[in-house]
Design a protein around this motif. Structure first.
Motif, PDB file in Angstrom:
ATOM      1  N   ALA A 178      -0.160   3.782  -2.687  1.00  0.00           N
ATOM      2  CA  ALA A 178      -1.570   3.783  -3.075  1.00  0.00           C
ATOM      3  C   ALA A 178      -2.172   5.173  -2.931  1.00  0.00           C
ATOM      4  N   TYR A 189       0.815  -1.216   0.000  1.00  0.00           N
ATOM      5  CA  TYR A 189       0.000   0.000   0.000  1.00  0.00           C
ATOM      6  C   TYR A 189       0.852   1.271   0.000  1.00  0.00           C
ATOM      7  N   LEU A 244      -5.578  -3.207  -7.600  1.00  0.00           N
ATOM      8  CA  LEU A 244      -4.185  -3.623  -7.429  1.00  0.00           C
ATOM      9  C   LEU A 244      -3.672  -4.286  -8.694  1.00  0.00           C
ATOM     10  N   ARG A 282       1.087  -4.479  -5.931  1.00  0.00           N
ATOM     11  CA  ARG A 282       0.999  -3.059  -5.602  1.00  0.00           C
ATOM     12  C   ARG A 282      -0.440  -2.568  -5.679  1.00  0.00           C
ATOM     13  N   VAL A 283      -0.900  -1.956  -4.612  1.00  0.00           N
ATOM     14  CA  VAL A 283      -2.217  -1.325  -4.594  1.00  0.00           C
ATOM     15  C   VAL A 283      -2.076   0.065  -5.200  1.00  0.00           C
ATOM     16  N   LEU A 284      -2.834   0.306  -6.280  1.00  0.00           N
ATOM     17  CA  LEU A 284      -2.763   1.598  -6.960  1.00  0.00           C
ATOM     18  C   LEU A 284      -3.737   2.602  -6.347  1.00  0.00           C
ATOM     19  N   TRP A 285      -4.893   2.086  -5.939  1.00  0.00           N
ATOM     20  CA  TRP A 285      -5.921   2.965  -5.362  1.00  0.00           C
ATOM     21  C   TRP A 285      -6.731   2.180  -4.337  1.00  0.00           C
ATOM     22  N   GLU A 286      -7.140   2.854  -3.278  1.00  0.00           N
ATOM     23  CA  GLU A 286      -8.046   2.233  -2.317  1.00  0.00           C
ATOM     24  C   GLU A 286      -8.862   3.298  -1.601  1.00  0.00           C
ATOM     25  N   ILE A 321     -10.954  -0.974  -4.215  1.00  0.00           N
ATOM     26  CA  ILE A 321      -9.510  -1.191  -4.309  1.00  0.00           C
ATOM     27  C   ILE A 321      -9.160  -1.554  -5.739  1.00  0.00           C
ATOM     28  N   LYS A 379      -5.318   7.210  -2.001  1.00  0.00           N
ATOM     29  CA  LYS A 379      -6.396   6.859  -1.092  1.00  0.00           C
ATOM     30  C   LYS A 379      -7.562   7.839  -1.198  1.00  0.00           C
TER      31      LYS A 379
END
Length: 342
Positions: A81, A78, A101, A107-111, A99, A83
């Motif tokens: 990420a 994260y 990924l 890799r989390v790009l957005w959450e 979310i 957010k």
């Protein structure tokens, strides 16, 4: 008398005796405190196996063998990420949680509130499908197994293919109807065929498998996701992304969740149905999207769990609790276009 005590206290021998006596009393006091403290605790082996876990019964009803390891190593990354609401888009503000990924590097790009438990509705069927394909992998089932329709299966509501007692179908046909059309009656029959008609035992397996996958905020109530006494199965966007990652191990399932249209029952059967995929990202031909499931929660709105490959990069995401399905689909389209640039 006082003078005598003062004289004794002044002598070296008396002073030494007092110090020794105080030390001995102090040691006894410490031992007593430790003894009381230790005996006030319940030994670990006497605690229930699920102590502190809300909603879990203290006795396991069926033996549990952990499922195969996941293909998505934990934890997710994260660190970079984005957010919250993305780019101040209107559609992003309509999302309760979500979310996105990249599978290749975790890799989390957005959450957005990705660990917040939310009602998931028919998305619950993804766990039923995962357990079914894992059973096929393990050799206890085959896609050609024939399953007879039960009376209980015909009574399941919501989206269905109207199974009838007396009919029987290959497992592959039932899975296709669950994956493409989201048929609740087929999903129920698939589950119960693995536990001698006992859906409750299958739901135990669903929840055990969620634990195996570290889906710590997930609780399934049934195999298909329909409400039970006003309650629904719950999960989080992050947990559902992990579940989706496991389903990527099964190309045949992914092919079916990415099928726009197919048929249920033989061509010469008057009860034959056309199955159109409810997933508008698939049916509408959004580039690279190949599944997995959509559904409406009666409590929070429209949900989707999706997989997409673009330029050799595999993305998995979940978008939950959007009041309007059009805003949900618009957001996913924008989200994937944004992800390609990251």
């Amino acid at each position: 008398m006082n003078k005598l005590l003062e004289r004794l206290a002044a002598t070296p021998a008396w002073r030494t005796f007092g110090i020794v006596l105080a030390a001995v009393l102090g040691i006894h006091l410490i031992v007593l405190v430790i003894f009381v403290s230790c005996n006030s605790r319940i030994p670990v082996e006497q605690l229930p196996a699920d102590a502190g876990q809300a909603g879990r019964e203290t006795e396991t009803k069926t033996p549990h063998t952990p499922g195969p390891p996941g293909i998505l190593p934990l934890p997710l990354d994260y660190t970079k990420a984005v957010k919250g609401d993305l780019n101040n888009w209107y559609e992003s503000k309509q999302v309760q949680s979500g979310i996105l990924l990249e599978i290749g590097n975790r890799r989390v790009l957005w959450e957005k509130a990705a660990d917040q438990p939310v009602p998931i509705g028919p998305i619950a069927r993804l766990m039923t499908l995962l357990l079914t394909f894992e059973a096929i992998d393990g050799g206890s089932l085959t896609l050609d197994d024939t399953i007879g329709v039960t009376s209980a299966a015909t009574q399941i509501g919501g989206t269905k293919v109207y199974l009838k007692v007396g009919e029987s179908f290959p497992l592959r046909d039932l899975i296709k109807s669950a994956a493409i059309r989201g048929a609740n009656d087929s999903t129920y029959l698939i589950a119960c065929s693995q536990t001698d008609g006992d859906e409750e035992k299958f739901v135990e397996k669903m929840n055990f498998r969620a634990e195996d996958l570290k889906m710590v905020n997930t609780k399934f109530l049934n195999s298909h996701g329909l409400p039970v006494s006003g309650k629904e199965s719950v999960s989080t966007a992050a947990d559902l992304a992990v579940l989706a990652a496991q389903l990527l191990k099964y190309p045949q399932l992914l092919e079916w969740t990415g099928t726009k249209r197919d048929y249920f029952r033989a061509e010469n059967n008057p009860a034959r149905q056309t199955m159109t995929n409810f997933n508008n990202l698939v049916a509408g031909g959004l580039p690279g999207v190949d599944g997995l499931a959509t559904g409406k929660s009666n409590l929070t709105g429209y949900n989707v769990v999706f997989s997409c490959t673009r330029n050799g990069r595999r993305f998995v995401g979940a978008v939950m609790g959007v009041p309007d399905y059009k805003d949900r689909d618009k957001f996913v389209k924008k989200l994937l276009e944004w992800a390609e640039k990251q």
